[in-house]
Design a protein around this motif. Structure first.
Motif, short mmCIF file in Angstrom:
data_model
loop_
_atom_site.label_atom_id
_atom_site.label_comp_id
_atom_site.label_asym_id
_atom_site.label_seq_id
_atom_site.Cartn_x
_atom_site.Cartn_y
_atom_site.Cartn_z
N PHE A 159 0.79 -1.23 0.00
CA PHE A 159 0.00 0.00 0.00
C PHE A 159 0.83 1.28 0.00
O PHE A 159 0.30 2.34 -0.30
N ASN A 160 2.09 1.21 0.37
CA ASN A 160 2.84 2.44 0.60
C ASN A 160 2.89 3.34 -0.63
O ASN A 160 2.74 4.56 -0.54
N LYS A 161 3.11 2.76 -1.81
CA LYS A 161 3.21 3.57 -3.02
C LYS A 161 1.87 4.14 -3.45
O LYS A 161 1.82 5.06 -4.26
N LYS A 162 0.79 3.59 -2.93
CA LYS A 162 -0.54 4.08 -3.30
C LYS A 162 -0.98 5.26 -2.46
O LYS A 162 -1.99 5.90 -2.74
N GLN A 163 -0.24 5.55 -1.38
CA GLN A 163 -0.60 6.69 -0.54
C GLN A 163 -0.23 7.99 -1.23
O GLN A 163 0.86 8.13 -1.79
N ARG A 164 -1.14 8.94 -1.19
CA ARG A 164 -0.93 10.25 -1.79
C ARG A 164 -1.26 11.34 -0.77
O ARG A 164 -2.06 11.12 0.14
N PRO A 165 -0.66 12.53 -0.95
CA PRO A 165 -0.98 13.63 -0.03
C PRO A 165 -2.47 13.95 0.03
O PRO A 165 -2.97 14.36 1.08
N ILE A 166 -3.18 13.76 -1.09
CA ILE A 166 -4.61 14.06 -1.09
C ILE A 166 -5.36 13.15 -0.13
O ILE A 166 -6.38 13.55 0.46
N HIS A 167 -4.86 11.94 0.07
CA HIS A 167 -5.48 11.02 1.03
C HIS A 167 -5.35 11.56 2.45
O HIS A 167 -6.30 11.51 3.23
N ALA A 168 -4.17 12.08 2.78
CA ALA A 168 -3.97 12.67 4.10
C ALA A 168 -4.85 13.89 4.30
O ALA A 168 -5.43 14.10 5.38
N VAL A 169 -4.97 14.70 3.25
CA VAL A 169 -5.83 15.90 3.34
C VAL A 169 -7.29 15.50 3.57
O VAL A 169 -7.98 16.09 4.41
#
Length: 368
Positions: A159-169
């Motif tokens: 999953f690590n490469k699928k994480q994006r800043p927009i997800h955190a936002v």
């Protein structure tokens, strides 16, 4: 007249039905969050506010100053960072901002406890809402940080490469939205008045007929969402991370394991005493524990002291979540170099263990 904990920021004492065997006045808070409904069948318990009148203003002032310095420094480091933010940096920024905003409300409650509320009706509602919103968001953001680390370490390949800043936002927006929703009662019920004495205070003004049931509902909601649920999630995430790191023999891995243990212990020991007493107070309101003036006096003092201990968590957060990390120490080093007029051209910094960490755009930030 009865007194109770600190600011009454959370659900506090309201009118209890009179005890037929012993005449006791309905429990109140001396400063805020109270509604006063006198009954002819009650006589007052002795006040418990002398000790709290000295303890709370001093303790809240200390928490405010430490919070301002610690979280203000974390925000300064993050804002001045030249490199791209990682996912964990977004959560850390929101956590520091939430803790800072929570701390900024403390001087108002310290002044109220010592001198009364003199800031007006609108400020009463706004300050009460800001405290509750940031109390919820601060604790929920701790869960978000543990989730981010869990994905980055336990499921790094999947999953690590699928994480994006927009997800955190999006997650942060959800956390702030939920925190605002859980704070609706602050805007609806808070009033300014003098229900117990000549001192003007900011308090909860509930309908006398529904006061006790409302307080029980609010306390159980807070106990569940702001303690039990976050504790369960953090225990799960960090236990899985701990087990994953057990397979590594590096110094960085061992240090990370110690940080994980510290995170859980600090959260538990800061909030568990207050939440335990809050649960006892809720059980008494529900009639499972008999009313007694001496017991209620000790409970009120205990709630005030342990709630202040819980608030110290906002001062400890910037230390255990940021300043202990290699990556964050590197940013501090760069900031002081810039402030001293020295330009750092190298993009690598050696850690004490001899490991070289370089700036990268990977989705995982080594805060630990």
């Amino acid at each position: 007249m009865r007194t109770a904990h600190a600011r009454g920021l959370l659900p506090v004492r309201g009118a209890h039905p009179p005890d037929r065997r012993k005449k006791i006045q309905p429990r109140q808070t001396a400063v805020s969050g109270q509604d006063y409904t006198p009954t002819l069948d009650t006589v007052p318990c002795e006040p418990a506010g002398t000790f709290l009148g000295y303890f709370l203003p001093a303790a809240l002032t200390i928490v405010f100053l430490l919070d301002l310095i610690g979280n203000g420094f974390v925000l300064t480091i993050l804002i001045s960072r030249r490199t791209t933010w990682h996912l964990a940096d977004h959560y850390l920024f929101q956590l520091a901002l939430s803790d800072l905003l929570l701390g900024l409300t403390l001087p108002f409650w310290a002044v109220q406890y010592g001198y009364g509320w003199s800031f007006g009706q609108v400020s009463c509602k706004v300050v009460g809402a800001l405290f509750t919103i940031n109390m919820y968001s601060s604790i929920l953001l701790l869960v978000c940080i543990s989730l981010s680390r869990y994905i980055s370490i336990v499921h790094a390949v999947k999953f690590n490469k699928k994480q994006r800043p927009i997800h955190a936002v999006m997650i942060c927006v959800f956390v702030w939205g939920l925190s605002c929703f859980l704070s609706w009662h602050e805007l609806y019920f808070r009033e300014v008045g003098s229900p117990l004495s000549d001192k003007t205070i900011c308090f909860y003004k509930f309908d006398p007929e529904n006061s006790n049931s409302l307080r029980i509902a609010l306390q159980l909601t807070e106990f569940t969402i702001a303690f039990i649920v976050p504790l369960i999630f953090m225990l799960f995430f960090y236990s899985r991370i701990f087990c994953t790191l057990q397979g590594s023999r590096s110094n960085h891995s061992r240090r990370s394991q110690l940080v994980i243990v510290a995170l859980l212990l600090v959260f538990f020991f800061c909030w568990a005493p207050y939440k335990s007493l809050q649960l006892i107070d809720t059980l008494q309101r529900m009639g499972y524990i008999a009313r007694n003036c001496r017991f209620e006096e000790m409970l009120d003092i205990g709630l005030a002291v342990t709630e202040t201990l819980g608030l110290f968590h906002v001062c400890i957060n910037p230390i255990i979540y940021a300043l202990v990390g290699v990556k964050f120490r590197k940013e501090i080093f760069r900031l002081f170099k810039r402030l001293s007029g020295q330009v750092v051209n190298s993009s690598v910094v050696s850690s004490k263990e001899g490991t070289i960490f370089t700036d990268s755009n990977c989705s995982y930030s080594k805060i630990m």
